[in-house]
Design an enzyme around this catalytic site. Structure first.
Site, PDB file in Angstrom:
ATOM      1  N   LYS A 189       0.867  -1.179   0.044  1.00  0.00           N
ATOM      2  CA  LYS A 189       0.059   0.027  -0.068  1.00  0.00           C
ATOM      3  C   LYS A 189       0.955   1.378  -0.069  1.00  0.00           C
ATOM      4  O   LYS A 189       2.057   1.159   0.079  1.00  0.00           O
ATOM      5  CB  LYS A 189      -1.095   0.029   1.164  1.00  0.00           C
ATOM      6  N   TYR A 204     -12.248  -2.223  -3.911  1.00  0.00           N
ATOM      7  CA  TYR A 204     -12.862  -2.202  -2.529  1.00  0.00           C
ATOM      8  C   TYR A 204     -14.320  -2.292  -2.602  1.00  0.00           C
ATOM      9  O   TYR A 204     -14.957  -1.966  -1.490  1.00  0.00           O
ATOM     10  CB  TYR A 204     -12.285  -1.368  -1.575  1.00  0.00           C
ATOM     11  N   ASN A 213      -2.173   0.468   6.745  1.00  0.00           N
ATOM     12  CA  ASN A 213      -1.566  -0.617   7.269  1.00  0.00           C
ATOM     13  C   ASN A 213      -0.715  -1.645   6.208  1.00  0.00           C
ATOM     14  O   ASN A 213      -0.286  -2.876   6.445  1.00  0.00           O
ATOM     15  CB  ASN A 213      -2.519  -1.714   8.040  1.00  0.00           C
ATOM     16  N   HIS A 250      -2.304  -5.447   1.813  1.00  0.00           N
ATOM     17  CA  HIS A 250      -3.622  -6.048   1.572  1.00  0.00           C
ATOM     18  C   HIS A 250      -3.282  -7.529   1.074  1.00  0.00           C
ATOM     19  O   HIS A 250      -2.247  -7.947   0.357  1.00  0.00           O
ATOM     20  CB  HIS A 250      -4.317  -5.363   0.407  1.00  0.00           C
ATOM     21  N   GLU A 299      -9.632 -10.767  -7.523  1.00  0.00           N
ATOM     22  CA  GLU A 299      -8.768  -9.631  -7.250  1.00  0.00           C
ATOM     23  C   GLU A 299      -7.537  -9.857  -8.255  1.00  0.00           C
ATOM     24  O   GLU A 299      -6.922  -8.904  -8.577  1.00  0.00           O
ATOM     25  CB  GLU A 299      -8.304  -9.696  -5.810  1.00  0.00           C
TER      26      GLU A 299
HETATM   27  P1  RTP Z   1      -7.019  -5.861   3.625  1.00  0.00           P
HETATM   28  O1  RTP Z   1      -8.382  -6.075   2.805  1.00  0.00           O
HETATM   29  O2  RTP Z   1      -6.367  -4.469   3.059  1.00  0.00           O
HETATM   30  O3  RTP Z   1      -6.011  -7.155   3.211  1.00  0.00           O
HETATM   31  O4  RTP Z   1      -7.163  -5.925   5.223  1.00  0.00           O
HETATM   32  P2  RTP Z   1      -8.065  -6.698   5.908  1.00  0.00           P
HETATM   33  O5  RTP Z   1      -8.739  -7.908   5.158  1.00  0.00           O
HETATM   34  O6  RTP Z   1      -7.034  -6.948   7.169  1.00  0.00           O
HETATM   35  O7  RTP Z   1      -9.211  -5.504   6.520  1.00  0.00           O
HETATM   36  P3  RTP Z   1     -10.630  -5.255   6.041  1.00  0.00           P
HETATM   37  O8  RTP Z   1     -11.659  -5.279   6.922  1.00  0.00           O
HETATM   38  O9  RTP Z   1     -10.852  -6.116   4.515  1.00  0.00           O
HETATM   39  O10 RTP Z   1     -10.381  -3.846   5.655  1.00  0.00           O
HETATM   40  C1  RTP Z   1      -9.600  -3.400   4.298  1.00  0.00           C
HETATM   41  C2  RTP Z   1      -8.834  -2.140   4.825  1.00  0.00           C
HETATM   42  O11 RTP Z   1      -9.841  -1.085   5.040  1.00  0.00           O
HETATM   43  C3  RTP Z   1      -8.855  -0.296   5.999  1.00  0.00           C
HETATM   44  N1  RTP Z   1      -9.742  -0.182   7.311  1.00  0.00           N
HETATM   45  N2  RTP Z   1      -9.711   0.970   7.839  1.00  0.00           N
HETATM   46  N3  RTP Z   1     -10.424   2.761   9.769  1.00  0.00           N
HETATM   47  C4  RTP Z   1     -10.722   1.810  10.058  1.00  0.00           C
HETATM   48  O12 RTP Z   1     -11.275   1.303  11.004  1.00  0.00           O
HETATM   49  C5  RTP Z   1     -10.694   0.614   8.980  1.00  0.00           C
HETATM   50  N4  RTP Z   1     -10.877  -0.549   9.138  1.00  0.00           N
HETATM   51  C6  RTP Z   1     -10.281  -1.023   7.886  1.00  0.00           C
HETATM   52  C7  RTP Z   1      -7.655  -1.088   6.298  1.00  0.00           C
HETATM   53  O13 RTP Z   1      -6.630  -0.404   5.230  1.00  0.00           O
HETATM   54  C8  RTP Z   1      -7.960  -2.448   5.882  1.00  0.00           C
HETATM   55  O14 RTP Z   1      -6.867  -2.989   5.565  1.00  0.00           O
HETATM   56 MG    MG Z   2      -9.981  -7.567   3.535  1.00  0.00          MG
END
Ligand code: RTP
Ligand code: MG
Length: 140
Positions: free
Chosen positions: A11, A51, A114, A117, A128
């Site tokens: 990212k 997304y 973070n 992804h 994806e």
């Molecule tokens: P990713 O999809 O990026 O691999 O991450 P993930 O599965 O661990 O998390 P996900 O729930 O799918 O959320 C996608 C991305 O959205 C951002 N996020 N921001 N501000 C917030 O509370 C929040 N929550 C999620 C993060 O960049 C997350 O990786």
């Molecule tokens: Mg995710």
């Protein structure tokens, strides 16, 4: 376990800090092979399409803006159980909860910024990967 492919994104917070090599080393040390990789700069609209599953979440606008703020490195990782293995190497979404030695523990700045992804299921990996790569770009 079967050989799988998963979609990874390094990212903007990480590309900006020149962490691509260090993050790729983590993948390779874990036995994940980088079979395709390119640096691109997403538009906010493209980030929004990628997304789309999060469109109703409160952080969606901020997430799309962040993903379009700087170039990203999109890549396909291959290996035994690659989808789950990559999620383990990445660590928890919120770096405060990420285990020692994971990418997010070492490099992530916040829950939003973070660093990486990773696809979360075989279905999302297939969708994806085809979002960013053509079959000709995948070299096993
Ligand atoms: P990713 O999809 O990026 O691999 O991450 P993930 O599965 O661990 O998390 P996900 O729930 O799918 O959320 C996608 C991305 O959205 C951002 N996020 N921001 N501000 C917030 O509370 C929040 N929550 C999620 C993060 O960049 C997350 O990786
Ligand atoms: Mg995710």
């Amino acid at each position: 376990m079967a050989i799988e492919r998963t979609l990874s994104i390094i990212k903007p917070d990480a590309t900006k800090r020149n962490l691509t090599g260090k993050i790729n080393a983590k993948f390779e040390e874990a036995g994940l092979r980088i079979v395709a990789q390119k640096r691109i700069h997403l538009s906010a609209k493209q980030a929004g399409q990628f997304y789309a599953e999060h469109a109703e979440r409160g952080f969606y606008g901020e997430l799309c803006e962040f993903m379009a703020s700087e170039p990203v490195v999109v890549q396909v990782l291959e290996g035994e159980g690659a989808i789950l293995k990559n999620r383990e190497v990445m660590g928890a979404t919120n770096p405060a909860n990420a285990a020692e030695g994971t990418i997010r523990k070492e490099f992530a700045l916040s829950v939003g910024e973070n660093s990486v992804h990773g696809s979360d299921s075989p279905e999302s990996a297939a969708r994806e990967i085809s979002f960013y790569f053509s079959g000709l770009e995948l070299v096993g």
